[in-house]
Design an enzyme around this catalytic site. Structure first.
Site, PDB file in Angstrom:
ATOM      1  N   ASP B  20      -1.401 -46.391   6.503  1.00 58.42           N
ATOM      2  CA  ASP B  20      -2.438 -47.180   5.834  1.00 58.42           C
ATOM      3  C   ASP B  20      -2.271 -48.612   6.327  1.00 58.42           C
ATOM      4  O   ASP B  20      -1.361 -49.326   5.917  1.00 58.42           O
ATOM      5  CB  ASP B  20      -2.252 -47.083   4.316  1.00 58.42           C
ATOM      6  CG  ASP B  20      -3.143 -48.054   3.558  1.00 58.42           C
ATOM      7  OD1 ASP B  20      -4.048 -48.658   4.171  1.00 58.42           O
ATOM      8  OD2 ASP B  20      -2.940 -48.211   2.335  1.00 58.42           O
ATOM      9  N   LYS B  83      -6.642 -58.040   9.480  1.00 53.54           N
ATOM     10  CA  LYS B  83      -7.616 -56.951   9.462  1.00 53.54           C
ATOM     11  C   LYS B  83      -9.050 -57.453   9.333  1.00 53.54           C
ATOM     12  O   LYS B  83      -9.987 -56.810   9.808  1.00 53.54           O
ATOM     13  CB  LYS B  83      -7.291 -56.019   8.294  1.00 53.54           C
ATOM     14  CG  LYS B  83      -8.096 -54.730   8.253  1.00 53.54           C
ATOM     15  CD  LYS B  83      -7.542 -53.854   7.141  1.00 53.54           C
ATOM     16  CE  LYS B  83      -8.302 -52.566   6.965  1.00 53.54           C
ATOM     17  NZ  LYS B  83      -7.695 -51.754   5.890  1.00 53.54           N
ATOM     18  N   GLU B 183     -10.374 -44.666   4.339  1.00 53.45           N
ATOM     19  CA  GLU B 183      -9.393 -44.853   3.276  1.00 53.45           C
ATOM     20  C   GLU B 183      -9.742 -44.103   1.981  1.00 53.45           C
ATOM     21  O   GLU B 183      -8.883 -43.387   1.447  1.00 53.45           O
ATOM     22  CB  GLU B 183      -9.192 -46.355   3.007  1.00 53.45           C
ATOM     23  CG  GLU B 183      -8.344 -46.986   4.109  1.00 53.45           C
ATOM     24  CD  GLU B 183      -8.547 -48.491   4.255  1.00 53.45           C
ATOM     25  OE1 GLU B 183      -9.200 -49.091   3.390  1.00 53.45           O
ATOM     26  OE2 GLU B 183      -8.049 -49.049   5.252  1.00 53.45           O
ATOM     27  N   ASP B 205     -12.459 -48.185  -4.123  1.00 48.22           N
ATOM     28  CA  ASP B 205     -11.324 -48.708  -3.365  1.00 48.22           C
ATOM     29  C   ASP B 205     -11.512 -50.197  -3.092  1.00 48.22           C
ATOM     30  O   ASP B 205     -12.241 -50.590  -2.183  1.00 48.22           O
ATOM     31  CB  ASP B 205     -11.211 -47.916  -2.040  1.00 48.22           C
ATOM     32  CG  ASP B 205     -10.059 -48.402  -1.158  1.00 48.22           C
ATOM     33  OD1 ASP B 205      -9.366 -49.369  -1.541  1.00 48.22           O
ATOM     34  OD2 ASP B 205      -9.854 -47.810  -0.085  1.00 48.22           O
TER      35      ASP B 205
END
Lengths: 211, 622
Positions: B20, B83, B183, B205
């Protein structure tokens, strides 16, 4: 008409792979009914369609072939894409009917773009109502009218789709003139779906925070 | 690998890591002993690996916890939230750049790059450093080199460029990407596997930098995504920023203009804001402090939970907008949802939990640690891809529509959002001028009607079309999205059946050549650690092969001629010797030699296995 597996000659229930020898097959077949192993016709059982998708995915999906060689994985990927496309056609009433009309030699939307005559006057009214709703301030009277309009369009849609279903059950003969009529209804359905989609977006915009 | 195939069960090299790769924190997990397990070093209170980099003056780079710790004291030399820059051009990430203490520029391919201590780094390279560190942690936790294949998760709403950037980062890190998985989908896998549930699930999420919501059904072990929506620039970082804004407003008079724009100072304020935000999830009020002795600044104030929630509300609203969209696309109502699963650190915020609960009308599930659930799911998917189980299957969708710019700048949709992947679509093109030999087209991803409002995936140029009258050429352009959600485009001219070739200009992406160069550079700079790991992996492989050879040779020795037996014995001896050395090339050669020498043995074993199987079949069928 059944085909046979080129490897083990077992009868094939789907052209995508052989359930007997578990081999992914590279055969050409563009009937979504054949691909999913469903009887060809307008009515189909949604539950068994979904079960077929899951069953076939379990054998075909590239993840199931994660340890196979590149060529098998590529083939699995291509065939899963065909499966997904076939499912997309069958799960949707409009797409399924449209595919049936074409496969029976009927007209496409491009060659036969008209809507039923009786439908046209209503279209003008609806267009006006949508335009009004779009330009007006979001408020209780407008959203109530929007909901009313949505209901009206939905019941109209159901009527039309029932008409399509009736015409396609049992399936007309190849090249039957009835197919032109079905195409006209489908064009009207396409219009309704587009309009309903616009209304939904409008409703979403009103529900959403102003940002 | 003659032998390893016979010895699959003993061979750990086929295992696949689950990673992850988060905005704030990352996590690594592996499926072993029948379940997915998070990998962490002994003595770590939790398994989170900060996705942080710290660049020291002497050129050394710290990654992970060390980097995070140093960033607090010296925010001006640290890189956080890399990211958010993946697959982006400068214009895409203006907001995020204010926190970055390094000068940013853009390459001609539209890739952001940072000038750090005299070197230029793309987000892909920086992510690669984090991935290598994650691999090191995994190896340390396993007490042996971790697998070099990995499933890496990305936000479901990542576009093609962001996915490719992630894949390129892994390649630069020397990892083989077995699959890019969304994800929320990974989370559902960990969730569903845990309780063998069936039904319709909404996964909400909210991570450090991104937000996704996915609606999926779980049926007979098949996890099928119906719709996904989200925002790749909405997350905990933005909630930090509202507190940063609060602080800066109140200390504005004490600061001169230069300081207000100083990224190092801002990075420091942001870290303070993050601490306050986290505390506010535990307590009704918390202190927000900006302390900078060099500026004579020592400012503190209490922030209450309602104050923070008011500031955060617009962001929470946007997540709920996305939930509405996802439900609409899935053709479902909130009452159709059987379970709501919360993922991501930001779902610890009480206001987020409450509002998700009232939106869906049911209490969200949170028994699984929201930080771990994605990595655990990735490990499960790794297990599936390694051939470990056929009980579980993920069927995912592409989050964004794909289209081609038409005359006038409008978009003609080729693929609708939320279509199941893998998928393919073909679009016909023709020439509009006499003897035209090339066609340009512009592929975009997004939901807006005009191409300029969507994300450019690439400008493609079809060349080599045979000269003919206008409109005669029939070029079929084939779009295919693989199970990773990554697009490839090919084209064929059908009227003459010449293959038109295609030139791709990647937007916000690296070319293959650039990735190669970066891969080499990363070896030269970060050297040793990785070469070493490859050597160790090779040695592990040799040990497995030697064990298998010796065991099997014992069984069938009498069926092999003397010469073959001697050859195998020699190869085993050579391999054992190489195992003691440090020379990669020699070790590789010894391994290959062993494989070669054992081919006859492998064939013999295969044969006897096949015979045994056939014999069994005969018994069964009579």
């Amino acid at each position: 008409m059944t085909d046979n597996c080129p490897k083990c000659w077992a009868d094939l229930r789907t052209p995508l792979f052989c359930e007997s020898c578990d081999e992914v097959l590279d055969t050409q077949n563009d009937s979504p009914f054949r691909i999913l192993g469903m009887a060809q016709g307008f009515h189909l059982d949604r539950m068994s369609l979904r079960k077929r998708l899951l069953h076939l995915s379990r054998h075909l999906h590239p993840d199931v072939h994660g340890t196979a060689d590149d060529a098998t994985r590529d083939l699995a990927q291509r065939k899963t894409a065909e499966l997904n496309a076939a499912f997309q056609i069958l799960e949707d009433d409009f797409r399924r009917a449209s595919w049936l009309v074409r496969s029976l030699g009927g007209p496409t939307e491009e060659t036969e773009p008209q809507m039923p005559q009786a439908f046209l006057t209503e279209v003008l009214e609806w267009n006006e109502a949508v335009e009004e709703a779009r330009t007006s301030e979001p408020g209780s009277t407008e959203s109530a009218r929007l909901a009313g309009l949505e209901d009206e369009l939905r019941s109209e849609r159901k009527k039309l789709m029932d008409g399509v279903a009736a015409k396609l059950t049992p399936l007309p003969e190849l090249g039957s003139p009835e197919l032109v009529e079905v195409r006209h209804k489908l064009n009207a359905l396409r219009y309704l779906d587009r309009t309903l989609c616009q209304l939904e977006e409008l409703r979403l915009k009103q529900a959403n925070s102003p940002s | 690998m003659a032998f390893l195939e016979l010895d699959v069960l003993n061979n750990d090299n086929k295992a696949i890591l689950g990673i992850d790769l988060g905005t704030t924190n990352s996590m690594v997990a592996l499926f072993r002993d029948g379940r997915p397990q998070v990998l962490a070093l002994e003595g770590w209170a939790d398994a989170r690996i900060p996705s942080a980099l710290f660049f020291d003056e002497d050129g050394t780079v710290a990654v992970g916890r060390e980097a995070r710790a140093k960033a607090v004291d010296e925010p001006g030399a640290s890189m956080l939230s890399i990211k958010r820059f993946m697959g982006c051009g400068l214009a895409d990430c203006e907001n995020d750049l204010s926190n970055v203490p390094f000068k940013a520029s853009e390459s001609e391919n539209g890739v952001v790059a940072f000038d750090i201590r005299g070197r230029r780094f793309t987000p892909q390279q920086l992510s690669a450093r984090i991935l290598k560190h994650i691999w090191d942690v995994a190896s340390d936790a396993l007490l042996e080199p971790a697998p070099l294949r990995a499933v890496i998760t990305v936000p479901a709403y990542f576009d093609d460029a962001q996915r490719q950037a992630t894949r390129d980062a892994a390649r630069i890190a020397g990892l083989d990407v077995a699959r890019i998985v969304n994800e929320p989908t990974a989370a559902s896998l960990a969730y569903g596997l845990d309780r063998k549930k069936e039904g319709t699930v909404a996964v909400y999420d909210l991570g450090g930098g991104t937000f996704d919501v996915s609606i999926l059904t779980i049926e007979e072990g098949v996890f099928r995504v119906l719709a996904t929506a989200g925002n790749t620039h909405l997350g905990g970082d933005d909630l930090d920023r509202v507190l940063v804004g609060l602080a800066l407003n109140e200390i504005a008079e004490q600061l001169d203009e230069g300081v207000k724009r100083d990224p190092a100072f801002l990075q420091g304020v942001r870290l303070a804001a993050e601490r306050t935000k986290i505390e506010l999830s535990q307590k009704p009020s918390a202190e927000l402090a900006v302390v900078a002795p060099q500026l004579g600044l020592n400012w503190r104030r209490e922030v209450t939970r309602p104050q923070f929630e008011e500031l955060a509300q617009p962001w929470i609203d946007r997540t709920l907008d996305a939930c509405r969209q996802a439900l609409l696309d899935a053709k479902l109502k909130t009452k159709d949802i059987d379970e709501v699963v919360l993922v991501g650190g930001s779902t610890r915020i009480p206001a987020v939990r409450l509002q998700v609960e009232s939106f869906f009308g049911r209490k969200p599930k949170s028994e699984l640690n929201p930080d771990e659930i994605v990595a655990l799911g990735a490990a499960v998917q790794g297990h599936v891809l390694a051939g470990g189980t056929r009980e579980v299957l993920l069927l995912d969708v592409t989050p964004l529509s794909l289209g081609i710019e038409t005359v006038g700048g409008a978009v003609a949709k080729v693929i609708q959002r939320n279509s199941a992947i893998p998928l393919q679509a073909t679009e016909g093109f023709t020439t509009y001028a006499e003897n035209q030999t090339g066609i340009d087209f512009h592929v975009v991803q997004g939901e807006r009607e005009m191409a300029k409002d969507c994300r450019t995936l690439g400008r493609f140029k079809l060349i080599g079309i045979p000269p003919m009258a206008a409109g005669m050429a029939k070029v079929a352009v084939h779009f295919s999205i693989d199970a990773n959600g990554i697009l490839t485009v090919t084209a064929v001219e059908n009227s003459t059946s010449t293959k038109a070739s295609i030139e791709v200009q990647p937007m916000h992406g690296l070319t293959d050549d650039e990735v190669e160069v970066m891969l080499e550079e990363s070896f030269a700079h970060a050297r040793s650690d990785f070469d070493e790991s490859r050597l160790v992996n090779l040695k592990v492989e040799i040990s497995t092969m030697v064990r298998a050879t010796e065991k099997n040779l014992h069984f069938v020795a009498d069926q092999l001629d003397r010469e073959t037996r001697d050859e195998i014995q020699d190869a085993v001896t050579a391999a054992k010797k190489a195992r003691e050395g440090q020379d990669f090339a020699a070790t590789q050669a010894a391994r290959d030699g062993l494989e070669q020498a054992t081919l006859p043995l492998a064939a013999l074993l295969m044969d006897s296995v096949a015979k045994a199987a056939l014999a069994g079949k005969k018994l069964d069928s009579f």
